[in-house]
Design a protein around this motif. Structure first.
Motif, mmCIF file in Angstrom:
data_model
loop_
_atom_site.group_PDB
_atom_site.id
_atom_site.type_symbol
_atom_site.label_atom_id
_atom_site.label_comp_id
_atom_site.label_asym_id
_atom_site.label_seq_id
_atom_site.Cartn_x
_atom_site.Cartn_y
_atom_site.Cartn_z
ATOM 1 N N UNK A 1 0.310 -9.920 3.250
ATOM 2 C CA UNK A 1 -0.518 -8.842 2.005
ATOM 3 C C UNK A 1 -1.205 -7.707 3.187
ATOM 4 N N UNK A 2 -1.524 -8.178 4.370
ATOM 5 C CA UNK A 2 -2.592 -7.000 5.122
ATOM 6 C C UNK A 2 -1.124 -6.345 5.637
ATOM 7 N N UNK B 1 2.038 0.876 6.954
ATOM 8 C CA UNK B 1 2.303 2.229 7.304
ATOM 9 C C UNK B 1 1.838 3.215 6.281
ATOM 10 N N UNK B 2 0.933 3.232 5.055
ATOM 11 C CA UNK B 2 0.863 3.030 4.081
ATOM 12 C C UNK B 2 -1.193 3.846 4.687
ATOM 13 N N UNK B 3 -1.554 2.719 5.229
ATOM 14 C CA UNK B 3 -2.662 2.612 5.554
ATOM 15 C C UNK B 3 -3.864 2.052 4.434
ATOM 16 N N UNK B 4 -3.728 2.837 4.012
ATOM 17 C CA UNK B 4 -4.303 2.831 2.360
ATOM 18 C C UNK B 4 -4.091 0.724 1.954
ATOM 19 N N UNK B 5 -3.212 0.191 1.770
ATOM 20 C CA UNK B 5 -3.146 -0.741 1.088
ATOM 21 C C UNK B 5 -3.214 -1.669 2.373
ATOM 22 N N UNK B 6 -3.418 -1.929 3.591
ATOM 23 C CA UNK B 6 -4.593 -3.047 3.810
ATOM 24 C C UNK B 6 -5.407 -2.557 4.102
ATOM 25 N N UNK B 7 -6.241 -1.494 3.642
ATOM 26 C CA UNK B 7 -8.196 -1.858 3.775
ATOM 27 C C UNK B 7 -7.739 -2.242 2.262
ATOM 28 N N UNK B 8 -7.306 -1.936 1.255
ATOM 29 C CA UNK B 8 -7.897 -2.684 -0.429
ATOM 30 C C UNK B 8 -7.465 -4.292 0.359
ATOM 31 N N UNK B 9 -6.323 -4.289 0.919
ATOM 32 C CA UNK B 9 -5.542 -6.387 0.765
ATOM 33 C C UNK B 9 -7.525 -6.564 1.817
ATOM 34 N N UNK B 10 -7.172 -6.010 2.797
ATOM 35 C CA UNK B 10 -8.686 -6.299 3.674
ATOM 36 C C UNK B 10 -10.063 -6.541 2.305
#
Length: 125
Positions: free
Chosen positions: A70-71, A76-85
């Motif tokens: 999920x992380x 590629x979007x850089x926002x989704x990993x931050x939200x998932x973290x």
């Protein structure tokens, strides 16, 4: 804590599951629309919906690999990993969902409190 509460994921995990399930649904609906529009070869892109769908299912089941997926899936979007973290790694309830207490199931108790192994003494070892 009741057994029903132990089987339900915490709210941050549910939020991550909803995000990935919605993403999978959008991909799948897009593939169906493309197929109806007359491009059946491009409709095979609907298979891409399997990835976020499987991540959502794995998160719901408490799979540690799905948490990493999920992380990593949103890099590629850089926002989704931050939200998932923030949803999957920061809250203690989320970390506990992916690392259950495995020792509680396999805790061995020495009934006679002697030093020798009971299985070896009974001839089963």
């Amino acid at each position: 804590m009741s057994s029903d509460e132990l089987n339900r994921p915490p709210a941050p995990v549910v939020a991550a599951v909803v995000i990935y399930a919605l993403f999978a649904a959008v991909l799948l609906i897009g593939a169906v629309v493309i197929a109806i529009a007359g491009a059946p070869a491009l409709a095979l892109l609907g298979l891409v919906a399997l990835l976020p769908g499987s991540v959502a299912l794995g998160l719901w089941q408490g799979n540690r690999g799905a948490r990493v997926g999920a992380i990593m899936f949103g890099i590629p979007s850089l926002v989704v990993p931050i939200v998932m973290l923030l949803l999957l790694a920061a809250p203690e309830s989320s970390r506990a969902w992916f690392t259950p207490d495995e020792l509680d199931e396999f805790e061995l108790v020495d009934e006679d409190s002697e030093d020798e192994d009971d299985e070896l003494a009974a001839g089963r070892g």
